[in-house]
Scaffold this active site. Structure first.
Site, PDB file in Angstrom:
ATOM      1  N   ARG A  49      34.466  46.982  31.517  1.00 33.67           N
ATOM      2  CA  ARG A  49      33.861  45.710  31.919  1.00 33.67           C
ATOM      3  C   ARG A  49      34.282  45.450  33.364  1.00 33.67           C
ATOM      4  NH1 ARG A  49      36.202  41.410  28.437  1.00 33.67           N
ATOM      5  NH2 ARG A  49      37.732  41.006  30.045  1.00 33.67           N
ATOM      6  N   ASP A  52      41.595  42.460  28.516  1.00 34.80           N
ATOM      7  CA  ASP A  52      41.451  41.769  29.797  1.00 34.80           C
ATOM      8  C   ASP A  52      42.356  42.430  30.835  1.00 34.80           C
ATOM      9  OD1 ASP A  52      39.926  39.928  28.461  1.00 34.80           O
ATOM     10  OD2 ASP A  52      41.265  38.231  28.790  1.00 34.80           O
TER      11      ASP A  52
END
Ligand SMILES: Cc1cc2nc3c(=O)[nH]c(=O)nc-3n(C[C@H](O)[C@H](O)[C@H](O)COP(=O)(O)OP(=O)(O)OC[C@H]3O[C@@H](n4cnc5c(N)ncnc54)[C@H](O)[C@@H]3O)c2cc1C
Length: 307
Positions: A179, A129
């Site tokens: 991502r 993340d």
């Protein structure tokens, strides 16, 4: 920034409020819209019933000891083993601060490499993340070092940051998993576009790069993490114009948000996964979900009184 959004982001960091609000049953019930439960079994049950691939992330707060980082790493190891044993199509996404980054970078990297190594043996992936800008440089650095050793790892990048265009160039050169998301934190205007329209436009520009010839030549695994219907439509149209097959595009959305669109993307032949968050430390994360769409606050109020 809207007043409501600013208040919700403030609440996300407020310990006093968190300690009190999370005791109320109605708050806990409202959270279930975005989170299937607090434990791994609930997340696995949700993944099975949805019928899509999934990405699991366990919610956590700032760590105070390295023992807590070890417990997080042990938990993700258990996820990898249980996913394999149950034949679930589930990848994991971790926050470096949860692996102890604030306490010891060395330990954090040790945990991360251990997880990626085990995932590789099991034919799985580990995603990282992206957190607040205080962590951007170190996260990129840790990711690059991991990527040198392992192919089965990817990093999240945020379109609200001015720097992301440059960062993406270097990630593409690595042949990385990327991502792309808009970004969930409150960042100052010297680091992030203050206007939503600019964040959206930046997302599309970065998506075009991710679908471009260089990224494809480097086998980049590109993921578009958004619920934005206009952006999704533009990316789909761009993919068609470039004659890319549907399965060359991968979208991801968060559990509980725009479920009909999740079905549509999956049925249209795109790769699709839903990101499922679970865990006991859901307060800050939940406030950020509400801040993304203050209309959700109305939903919470309705849920509260509709019983
Ligand atoms: C798979 C995935 C991984 C992510 N990982 C990270 C990360 O590592 N770091 C990070 O900073 N951020 C991460 N995010 C969060 C991201 O940065 C955004 O905050 C979030 O996705 C909302 O932006 P959006 O692109 O959906 O667009 P928005 O413009 O915020 O929303 C577009 C539309 O989507 C719907 N929608 C969006 N959010 C909600 C909501 N909460 N409830 C109901 N409807 C909603 C609404 O219809 C809204 O109009 C991730 C998001 C996804 C999907």
């Amino acid at each position: 920034m809207g007043l409501m959004r600013a208040a919700l982001l403030w609440a996300s960091d407020n310990r006093w409020l968190r300690e009190r609000a999370t005791r109320f049953g109605f708050v806990r019930r409202a959270v279930t819209r975005f989170m299937p439960g607090e434990d791994l079994d609930s997340a696995l049950a949700a993944a099975r019933s949805l019928g899509f691939g999934a990405v699991f992330t366990r919610l956590g707060e700032n760590l105070t000891t390295l023992g807590e980082a070890q417990a997080v790493a042990d938990h993700y190891r258990e996820v990898l083993e249980r996913v394999r044993a149950g034949s679930f199509d589930v990848e994991i996404s971790v926050k470096l601060t949860q692996l102890g980054l604030d306490l010891s970078r060395e330990e954090c990297e040790r945990h991360l490499h251990g997880l990626i190594q085990r995932a590789r043996e099991l034919g799985n992936w580990v995603w990282i993340d992206m957190e607040q800008t205080a962590y951007t440089d170190v996260t990129l650095d840790i990711y690059r070092r991991a990527r040198e050793r392992f192919p089965n790892t990817g990093l999240c990048i945020q379109s609200y940051l001015y720097r992301t265009e440059k960062d993406l160039e270097s990630l593409i050169a690595l042949g990385s998993g990327v991502r792309l998301v808009k970004g969930a934190y409150s960042e100052p205007p010297d680091k992030a576009y203050p206007k939503k329209a600019d964040v959206d436009e930046s997302f599309f520009r970065l998506a075009v790069v991710l679908l471009g010839p260089e990224a494809r030549a480097k086998n980049v695994r590109a993921i578009f993490g958004t619920h934005d219907p206009a952006l999704i439509r533009r990316i789909e149209e761009y993919g068609r114009a470039q004659k890319l097959p549907a399965h060359a595009l991968e979208f991801q959305m968060l559990y509980g948000i725009r479920r009909a669109e999740q079905e549509r993307l999956s049925n249209a032949g795109y790769k699709f996964r839903v990101l499922i968050s679970y865990g006991e430390a859901w307060w800050a994360w939940y406030m950020r979900r509400l801040a993304e769409r203050p209309a959700n606050v109305l939903f919470v109020i309705k849920t509260t009184f509709a019983r």
